[in-house]
Design an enzyme around this catalytic site. Structure first.
Site, short mmCIF file in Angstrom:
data_model
loop_
_atom_site.label_atom_id
_atom_site.label_comp_id
_atom_site.label_asym_id
_atom_site.label_seq_id
_atom_site.Cartn_x
_atom_site.Cartn_y
_atom_site.Cartn_z
N ASP A 34 -23.70 -72.78 -34.81
CA ASP A 34 -23.01 -73.76 -34.24
C ASP A 34 -22.69 -73.15 -32.83
O ASP A 34 -21.83 -74.04 -32.10
CB ASP A 34 -21.74 -74.15 -35.16
CG ASP A 34 -20.72 -72.92 -35.25
OD1 ASP A 34 -21.24 -71.93 -34.70
OD2 ASP A 34 -19.65 -73.09 -35.56
N GLY A 35 -23.18 -72.31 -32.36
CA GLY A 35 -22.88 -71.79 -30.81
C GLY A 35 -21.94 -70.86 -31.00
O GLY A 35 -21.53 -70.32 -29.64
N GLU A 36 -21.15 -70.54 -31.93
CA GLU A 36 -20.20 -69.67 -31.95
C GLU A 36 -20.66 -68.12 -31.90
O GLU A 36 -21.94 -68.18 -32.36
CB GLU A 36 -18.86 -69.91 -33.06
CG GLU A 36 -18.14 -71.11 -32.90
CD GLU A 36 -17.26 -71.46 -33.92
OE1 GLU A 36 -17.02 -70.17 -34.74
OE2 GLU A 36 -16.69 -72.50 -34.09
N ARG A 97 -13.65 -65.94 -5.65
CA ARG A 97 -13.78 -66.53 -4.53
C ARG A 97 -12.73 -67.60 -4.36
O ARG A 97 -12.48 -68.11 -3.29
CB ARG A 97 -15.39 -66.98 -4.22
CG ARG A 97 -16.38 -66.21 -3.87
CD ARG A 97 -17.58 -66.67 -3.82
NE ARG A 97 -18.31 -66.95 -4.98
CZ ARG A 97 -19.43 -67.66 -4.95
NH1 ARG A 97 -20.18 -67.95 -4.00
NH2 ARG A 97 -20.08 -67.80 -6.37
N HIS A 131 -14.01 -60.84 -3.55
CA HIS A 131 -13.80 -61.66 -2.29
C HIS A 131 -12.66 -61.41 -1.27
O HIS A 131 -12.85 -61.17 -0.11
CB HIS A 131 -13.99 -63.18 -2.58
CG HIS A 131 -14.08 -64.18 -1.38
ND1 HIS A 131 -15.35 -64.12 -0.55
CD2 HIS A 131 -13.11 -65.14 -1.01
CE1 HIS A 131 -15.05 -65.08 0.18
NE2 HIS A 131 -13.71 -65.42 0.11
N LYS A 201 -16.84 -68.92 11.44
CA LYS A 201 -17.07 -69.73 10.45
C LYS A 201 -16.10 -70.77 9.86
O LYS A 201 -15.06 -70.19 9.58
CB LYS A 201 -17.58 -68.98 9.33
CG LYS A 201 -18.45 -69.45 8.02
CD LYS A 201 -18.70 -68.27 6.84
CE LYS A 201 -19.06 -68.84 5.62
NZ LYS A 201 -19.53 -67.93 4.57
N THR A 231 -26.28 -68.53 -1.31
CA THR A 231 -27.63 -69.41 -0.95
C THR A 231 -28.41 -68.26 0.12
O THR A 231 -29.40 -68.79 0.45
CB THR A 231 -27.29 -70.58 -0.62
OG1 THR A 231 -26.48 -70.52 0.84
CG2 THR A 231 -26.67 -71.48 -1.59
N GLY A 233 -27.44 -68.66 3.13
CA GLY A 233 -27.26 -69.39 4.46
C GLY A 233 -26.29 -68.68 5.57
O GLY A 233 -26.50 -68.65 7.01
N THR A 234 -25.28 -67.99 4.97
CA THR A 234 -24.30 -67.34 5.75
C THR A 234 -25.00 -66.29 6.69
O THR A 234 -24.77 -65.97 7.92
CB THR A 234 -23.01 -66.74 5.07
OG1 THR A 234 -22.30 -67.92 4.58
CG2 THR A 234 -22.08 -66.01 5.86
#
Length: 325
Positions: A34-36, A97, A131, A201, A231, A233-234
């Site tokens: 059952d996923g447990e 974060r 962070h 930023k 990602t 991007g920073t």
């Protein structure tokens, strides 16, 4: 002392155990229809000082929440079976974060994570490069150890910089303290001055803005340091700004490599000469052709092993983090 590594972090756990010269303690994890699930130690832990290694990132072996649940249950199981002291060794600590309210009615998940670990019975939390270290230390009532990779990165940086000027840059104002500590360590390692810089930023609703670069980078090798690559991007944005200001070369350092979304393409197309990360998160999302070329992976296992030795009374955490690289 017993050291367990849950199944999802077995590879990293074996590296830590090897660095300590011990074997991982045996445990069992079972899945139910059952996923447990359940996990239990297969050795006696009564009266023992126990370390449990589990990195909290999503991946093929389960979601962040699944890994967290398994870790919390296992900590409680160890205490239930008489362990005198349990340390949660969490190479990558999820939800760190979100350490403050940036929008009205926002959650503060750093604090909620602390409550979960404390309720499970953890006596100490050990992690690498969160962070916001202040939020991390203030959220927990149990003991915390915050490791950082600046000495590891400084040793690697020696072979990457030439006789040209070197500048350490933070990709945002919030990372200035991290960059300062890395710069001081690098200066001591290189035995010459290292400059500093940071970028503006602002993030709102997932959109990043800000174009200003403070600091002189012309003709320099710029080392941009951050806590993680998501990602990409920073860091790509930081590399572009530094190159437009005359930087000779830009290299990124980050403790954790998540590489979500189009990160492989972003890294490939960025002006970064190289990105260096640790192995707290396996690079399963990263395009294989980037590994060892545009992205280098350094192991943080020895750092965690040394920290565990310190917890066992065989050294000083302060010396481990602040001593010469």
């Amino acid at each position: 002392m017993d050291i367990f590594a849950l199944n999802a972090t077995q590879e990293f756990g074996r590296k830590v155990a090897a660095a300590l010269g011990v074997e991982l303690a045996a445990h069992e994890e079972r899945e139910f229809e059952d996923g447990e699930h359940k996990a239990r130690p297969l050795v006696s832990v009564r009266g023992h000082n126990v370390y449990v290694i589990q990195s909290l990132h999503s991946g093929p072996e389960g979601s962040v929440n699944d890994r967290l649940c398994r870790l919390l249950f296992f900590i409680s199981t160890l205490k239930e079976n008489g362990a005198s002291h349990v340390t949660a060794v969490v190479p990558y600590l999820a939800y760190s974060r979100k350490d403050r309210q940036t929008k009205s009615r926002d959650p503060v998940t750093t604090r909620y994570m602390a409550r979960l670990f404390e309720a499970a019975g953890a006596d100490l939390i050990m992690t690498l490069e969160v962070h916001n270290i202040v939020a991390y230390q203030n959220s927990f009532r149990c003991q915390t150890i915050h490791l950082d990779p600046r000495r590891l990165f400084a040793r690697e940086a020696v072979g990457l910089v030439s006789d040209a000027p070197v500048v350490v840059a933070s990709p945002d104002p919030g990372g200035v303290k991290r960059a300062q500590l890395f710069r001081e360590t690098l200066e001591a390692t290189l035995k010459r001055p290292v400059g500093s810089a940071f970028l503006e930023k602002r993030r709102s609703a997932g959109t990043v803005t800000g174009e200003l670069l403070a600091g002189e980078v012309e003709g320099a090798t710029v080392l941009v340091i951050d806590d993680l690559i998501s990602t990409g991007g920073t860091l790509a944005r930081a590399a572009k700004a530094c190159q437009e200001s005359g930087a000779e070369k830009v290299i990124a350092f980050a403790a954790h490599g998540l590489f979500v979304g189009d990160a492989s393409d972003v890294i490939r197309q960025s002006g970064l000469a190289q990105s260096l990360i640790t192995d707290t998160v396996p690079p399963f999302r990263l395009a294989p052709d980037l590994i060892g070329h545009k992205v280098r992976i350094l192991s943080a296992a020895t750092l965690f092993a040394d920290a565990i030795r310190c917890c066992q009374g065989e050294g000083s955490i302060t010396e481990l983090l602040e001593g010469p690289a």
